[in-house]
Design a protein around this motif. Structure first.
Motif: not given
Length: 281
Positions: A4, A8, A11
């Motif tokens: 990640w 990300e 998210q």
């Protein structure tokens, strides 16, 4: 290195929390608290890869929050009045209403006089420490009935470089005949009959001793008003946080328990009565 980036990770966490019915903006708070970042710092790191050990801790933190544990307890920190304070389950999470109470105090009391101040029921120490930092001439004492809460307050004193007196005391029991020019308190003021209306996270995680009072939430204030004349200087003032349903009942209680003086109520930004100001003159 994890798979990640910080962007990300946010998210994934936002989607996970939204599905669980929780605030999807919480991941930003987690990262800012963990790293002592501002929002701009977080944006600058969005494309960086999150280290694997941090990704593991971040995932666990998000899972705990999805199960209704307050994010402030998960990260062990909470913002208050432009600073960050250590918190755990021994103390309440500071709220915006308490910041409004402090603004009222700071706007009302003389900054240039060496006032003797008591933060009564200090908890994590956010009120007293903030007053001491904002008003260096004031002599501030922190008191609480909870030894564990005072331990958190001492941690926050060390964090913010203050050296204020701390007293373990049930109300004024530890102060003899000592008097103060200013008393500020965010005491327990919730009645047990209000439990059904409260957030599950508050009931499950925040300390009941700091939340609930007898007499529909007014039990602490009855004791406080009864003893106030012995511990407030003649020109002194009391500022306190209250429940939004108590505007009339707390004024009635004051009239019943205090021989002379006046009480003023104040509404918060949501137009709910949440604060009182008391003088005995």
């Amino acid at each position: 290195m994890s798979k990640w980036t910080y962007f990300e990770a946010q998210q994934w966490a936002s989607s996970f929390l939204k599905t669980a019915g929780m605030d999807p903006s919480t991941p930003q708070f987690i990262l800012e608290m963990i790293h002592d970042w501002k929002f701009t710092d977080l944006v600058m790191h969005n494309r960086d890869f999150m280290p694997a050990d941090e990704a593991f801790r971040f995932t666990r933190a998000v899972e705990r929050i999805a199960n209704a544990e307050p994010a402030q307890y998960v990260v062990g920190k909470a913002p208050f009045f432009g600073r960050v304070f250590v918190v755990n389950r021994d103390v309440l999470i500071p709220e915006t209403e308490t910041e409004e109470l402090l603004e009222w105090v700071l706007d009302s009391m003389p900054a240039d006089k060496p006032l003797k101040v008591l933060d009564l029921g200090t908890g994590s120490g956010v009120i007293g420490i903030t007053l001491a930092l904002e008003r260096p001439k004031w002599q501030v004492t922190l008191s609480d009935i909870s030894t564990d809460a005072l331990r958190v307050a001492l941690t926050n004193q060390r964090l913010h470089g203050t050296n204020l007196r701390q007293v373990e005391s049930d109300l004024f029991a530890g102060f003899g005949e000592e008097r103060f020019d200013l008393i500020v308190t965010n005491p327990p003021y919730i009645g047990v009959d209000e439990i059904s209306e409260m957030d599950k996270a508050v009931i499950d995680y925040e300390p009941p001793l700091a939340l609930f009072a007898s007499e529909g939430g007014l039990g602490f204030y009855r004791r406080l008003f009864t003893e106030l004349q012995q511990h407030l200087t003649p020109q002194g003032e009391l500022f306190g946080e209250t429940g939004y349903r108590q505007e009339q009942t707390i004024q009635q209680l004051f009239d019943q328990t205090v021989a002379s003086g006046k009480i003023e109520t104040k509404h918060d930004v949501a137009d709910r009565m949440r604060m009182i100001r008391v003088s005995l003159k």
